[in-house]
Design a protein around this motif. Sequence first.
Motif, PDB file in Angstrom:
ATOM      1  N   HIS A 104       0.844  -1.198   0.000  1.00 58.20           N
ATOM      2  CA  HIS A 104       0.000   0.000   0.000  1.00 58.20           C
ATOM      3  C   HIS A 104       0.881   1.251   0.000  1.00 58.20           C
ATOM      4  O   HIS A 104       2.022   1.216  -0.429  1.00 58.20           O
ATOM      5  CB  HIS A 104      -0.996  -0.032   1.157  1.00 58.20           C
ATOM      6  CG  HIS A 104      -1.986  -1.161   1.040  1.00 58.20           C
ATOM      7  ND1 HIS A 104      -2.808  -1.337  -0.049  1.00 58.20           N
ATOM      8  CD2 HIS A 104      -2.265  -2.210   1.885  1.00 58.20           C
ATOM      9  CE1 HIS A 104      -3.561  -2.406   0.116  1.00 58.20           C
ATOM     10  NE2 HIS A 104      -3.240  -2.961   1.286  1.00 58.20           N
ATOM     11  N   ASP A 105       0.344   2.363   0.507  1.00 50.82           N
ATOM     12  CA  ASP A 105       1.037   3.653   0.402  1.00 50.82           C
ATOM     13  C   ASP A 105       2.193   3.757   1.387  1.00 50.82           C
ATOM     14  O   ASP A 105       2.113   3.277   2.529  1.00 50.82           O
ATOM     15  CB  ASP A 105       0.059   4.803   0.636  1.00 50.82           C
ATOM     16  CG  ASP A 105      -0.950   4.931  -0.492  1.00 50.82           C
ATOM     17  OD1 ASP A 105      -0.548   5.307  -1.604  1.00 50.82           O
ATOM     18  OD2 ASP A 105      -2.141   4.628  -0.256  1.00 50.82           O
ATOM     19  N   ASN A 106       3.232   4.436   0.922  1.00 49.87           N
ATOM     20  CA  ASN A 106       4.410   4.681   1.744  1.00 49.87           C
ATOM     21  C   ASN A 106       4.270   6.037   2.433  1.00 49.87           C
ATOM     22  O   ASN A 106       4.058   7.053   1.768  1.00 49.87           O
ATOM     23  CB  ASN A 106       5.663   4.654   0.863  1.00 49.87           C
ATOM     24  CG  ASN A 106       6.945   4.822   1.657  1.00 49.87           C
ATOM     25  OD1 ASN A 106       7.808   5.589   1.298  1.00 49.87           O
ATOM     26  ND2 ASN A 106       7.069   4.091   2.751  1.00 49.87           N
ATOM     27  N   TYR A 107       4.371   6.035   3.763  1.00 55.83           N
ATOM     28  CA  TYR A 107       4.236   7.277   4.521  1.00 55.83           C
ATOM     29  C   TYR A 107       5.539   8.073   4.464  1.00 55.83           C
ATOM     30  O   TYR A 107       6.629   7.516   4.553  1.00 55.83           O
ATOM     31  CB  TYR A 107       3.869   6.979   5.971  1.00 55.83           C
ATOM     32  CG  TYR A 107       2.399   6.678   6.155  1.00 55.83           C
ATOM     33  CD1 TYR A 107       1.569   7.554   6.839  1.00 55.83           C
ATOM     34  CD2 TYR A 107       1.831   5.519   5.623  1.00 55.83           C
ATOM     35  CE1 TYR A 107       0.209   7.288   7.012  1.00 55.83           C
ATOM     36  CE2 TYR A 107       0.485   5.238   5.778  1.00 55.83           C
ATOM     37  CZ  TYR A 107      -0.316   6.120   6.476  1.00 55.83           C
ATOM     38  OH  TYR A 107      -1.665   5.854   6.638  1.00 55.83           O
ATOM     39  N   LYS A 108       5.378   9.399   4.365  1.00 56.37           N
ATOM     40  CA  LYS A 108       6.521  10.299   4.313  1.00 56.37           C
ATOM     41  C   LYS A 108       6.502  11.241   5.516  1.00 56.37           C
ATOM     42  O   LYS A 108       5.457  11.446   6.150  1.00 56.37           O
ATOM     43  CB  LYS A 108       6.526  11.086   3.004  1.00 56.37           C
ATOM     44  CG  LYS A 108       6.821  10.234   1.773  1.00 56.37           C
ATOM     45  CD  LYS A 108       6.839  11.069   0.512  1.00 56.37           C
ATOM     46  CE  LYS A 108       7.357  10.269  -0.688  1.00 56.37           C
ATOM     47  NZ  LYS A 108       6.607   9.013  -0.900  1.00 56.37           N
ATOM     48  N   ILE A 109       7.665  11.798   5.787  1.00 58.38           N
ATOM     49  CA  ILE A 109       7.795  12.703   6.938  1.00 58.38           C
ATOM     50  C   ILE A 109       7.272  14.083   6.547  1.00 58.38           C
ATOM     51  O   ILE A 109       7.700  14.666   5.535  1.00 58.38           O
ATOM     52  CB  ILE A 109       9.264  12.796   7.380  1.00 58.38           C
ATOM     53  CG1 ILE A 109       9.776  11.412   7.814  1.00 58.38           C
ATOM     54  CG2 ILE A 109       9.422  13.797   8.513  1.00 58.38           C
ATOM     55  CD1 ILE A 109      11.257  11.382   8.125  1.00 58.38           C
ATOM     56  N   GLY A 113      -2.690  12.861   8.207  1.00 58.85           N
ATOM     57  CA  GLY A 113      -3.368  12.720   6.927  1.00 58.85           C
ATOM     58  C   GLY A 113      -2.434  12.728   5.734  1.00 58.85           C
ATOM     59  O   GLY A 113      -1.249  13.016   5.845  1.00 58.85           O
ATOM     60  N   GLU A 114      -2.995  12.365   4.563  1.00 58.93           N
ATOM     61  CA  GLU A 114      -2.280  12.341   3.289  1.00 58.93           C
ATOM     62  C   GLU A 114      -1.032  11.462   3.352  1.00 58.93           C
ATOM     63  O   GLU A 114      -0.006  11.764   2.741  1.00 58.93           O
ATOM     64  CB  GLU A 114      -1.907  13.771   2.861  1.00 58.93           C
ATOM     65  CG  GLU A 114      -3.109  14.655   2.621  1.00 58.93           C
ATOM     66  CD  GLU A 114      -2.720  16.042   2.147  1.00 58.93           C
ATOM     67  OE1 GLU A 114      -1.502  16.310   2.038  1.00 58.93           O
ATOM     68  OE2 GLU A 114      -3.622  16.849   1.869  1.00 58.93           O
ATOM     69  N   HIS A 115      -1.147  10.379   4.116  1.00 58.25           N
ATOM     70  CA  HIS A 115      -0.059   9.406   4.240  1.00 58.25           C
ATOM     71  C   HIS A 115       1.255  10.074   4.641  1.00 58.25           C
ATOM     72  O   HIS A 115       2.309   9.845   4.053  1.00 58.25           O
ATOM     73  CB  HIS A 115       0.129   8.632   2.927  1.00 58.25           C
ATOM     74  CG  HIS A 115      -1.110   7.898   2.513  1.00 58.25           C
ATOM     75  ND1 HIS A 115      -1.935   8.363   1.519  1.00 58.25           N
ATOM     76  CD2 HIS A 115      -1.669   6.759   2.959  1.00 58.25           C
ATOM     77  CE1 HIS A 115      -2.961   7.539   1.371  1.00 58.25           C
ATOM     78  NE2 HIS A 115      -2.825   6.532   2.234  1.00 58.25           N
TER      79      HIS A 115
END
Length: 770
Positions: A155-160, A229-231
Amino acid sequence: MKNSGLHIIALFAVIFIVSSCSNIKYLKKGENLYVKGQVELKPDTSFPEKYIDPLESNLESYLQPQPNSSFLGLRPKLYFYNMAGDSTTTEKGIKGWLKYKVGEPPVLLSDVNRTYNEDLLRNRLENLGFFNAEVSSDTTIKNRKATVSYFATPHDNYKIKDVVFELDSTDFGKIIAETKDKSLLQSGSPYNFDVIVNERARIDNELKARGYYYFNPDYLLVEVDSTVGEHQVDLYVTLKPEAPDQALHPYYINNIYIFPDYNLQQGTYQLGVPSDSTRYGDYHIIDPFNTYRRRAIARPMSFKKGDLYTRAKHTRTISQLVGLGTFKFVKNNFVPVDSANSNLLDVYYYLTPQPTKSMHFEILGKTASVYNGSEATISWQHRNAFKGAELFRISVFGGYEFQTGGDVNLNSSFYRYGAEASLTFPQIVAPFKWTPTKRFVPHTTIRTGYEFLSRRNAYRLNSMTFGFGYSWRESSQKEHELDLLEVAYVRSSNITPEYELELQRNPNLRHAIEKQFIIGPNYVFTYTNTMEQTRKNTMYFRGGLDLSGNIIGLIKGANYNEGNTYSFLDAPISQYIKTDLDFRNYTKLGTKSEIAARAVFGFGYAYGNSNQMPYIKQFFSGGPNGLRAFRARAVGPGSYEPEQFGENNFVPDMTGDIKMELNLEYRRKLVSIVHGAAFVDAGNIWLLNENENKPGAAINKDFLKEIAVGAGLGLRFDLTFLVLRTDLAIPLRVPYLPEGERWVMDRIDFGDKQWRKDNIIFNLAIGYPF
């Protein structure tokens, strides 16, 4: 020896063929052999395709357990285990050795916990920022061989999004705030738990450089808020409430105690000021037997009383003490001064010496094609010659080499003996102050030696050498060697009538017995990162510059061509410039295999007082560490073929002014201590100028047409204390043959006894070729 080498290769070939027989018959009813665990990534977002294979490989490395090791689809270790039988319960005997040392037990499907591996993969993906990753698995069984496949949807990769340092306004907090620009945690970067761990270590390093001796990375907490939010995630760097007050203050050095003759059997470290200590500057030295000079022991110390503690000075002192070479163990202890609100540390160094005097005996047997021999060396050394950790070494050696195949010639056998003495100081000895390095101990070495070599049917050579120079490490990767003065004197004697007759037939041989006097400096630089095991690619580089007679030749206005030469001890002083470069690259293909490559280039230019390079300084090729399909000194120069080349009267003295060589070797661990290799070598040597006695030897625009090529297979036996190497090689391209006939692959005929005798070269050596 050729046949022995073939027998060794054949034996292992049979073993691997036999091991290809199915191991399945040894399984009990209902058991299945676990042969593979694989991860298949199924991204459902815009996951870059170039990252899929690396991530799959990374995830597969976490799977437990790993299947039995294999080679070309075979599992020889499992075969040896099964061959030993179930009744073998001890490691004694051949069966016990095969089962427990060489072999490995079968890894069964029942040993695999799919749920555990799924959780492991899910956790790893979360650590890489895939917080909603899904993992499932399935098992495939064919012919009682099981493969477990894991299907991962990241799934989506979270960013800082933001990084916030929530620290107070104390000096402690200000230090961390000052280094925020160096932070590894940057807005917009993918979340990665490994980076967080490295960031805590970075902050710890910054604090250790400011005196915070008791701080620990575990005292830092990085909180993650994934609800923005927004991963994306916000990161909050803060201090754990349980961090002790001791860790939040800098410390300074108080008293420094050094025990240079400490024995580990003394037990508990001594604290306080012993009654038998002596004071030298800021240091208390406890050496009741005056084993070392106080100045020599104090020199490696980086701390002085009143200094702020820093990790750099801490590690530098340990490195310096170890670098002295006289201590077996170096331990230190920082103890807080027992008083209220004290921020002082007493420092204790406990140094356990190695045996001061020791003697070593080495014996070496060697073989290369039809030449065999042995050599023995006895050395005695004193590690504290003048009570300053000076190393004094004396070595006496002797060796004999003889020809066991082909027709015997004048150069077929020889014996040699000699001695060498050296004295090494753990510092730069010079009339001026020079400190090339602070982290490592520089060394000054004075050495002298003598060697006598006798080719009983030809001539004798007497060689004397002297050297004075320095060596130092710039870093763990870079090393320098500078010999300010290197002197070598070579003189021949007892030239036999038979050899005089040989000289008339072949004037090229005279160069080997000419008197030589070499004097000048030389410098060598070495760079390597091969010790960094986590790198996929590592390299080694060695470059040297050798000079002789340049200043003397210029002052005297020497010119060989005009008959204006200068001699010393009745020997012309050699005047030349020589450089040689050695570059190696190692690429790991997995945990058990790698590709090693080497490129060698050498160039020598004689001028002024000389018209050619000294024989002992010229380049040669062939032999167990070069072009392994050719005998040592049997290649080149250029396309030149010695008049007596071949089995009738081979003379191994082919040398040149220029050398080019390329080597490529595939290495793989086969079983237990046995490693295999397949290699290709190419190269040659050339003369810089034409020589009427050696047609075709000079470098020219078509030098690539004169490249020699050979290939072969080898086995390496890693005995821990040494690596025993066997190589079998054959020539693929012979440079002295007529153009158009130099490639000889079409002439390979293993069934022809004479072809095998002429072309298969067996080398037995110690260590890897490069």
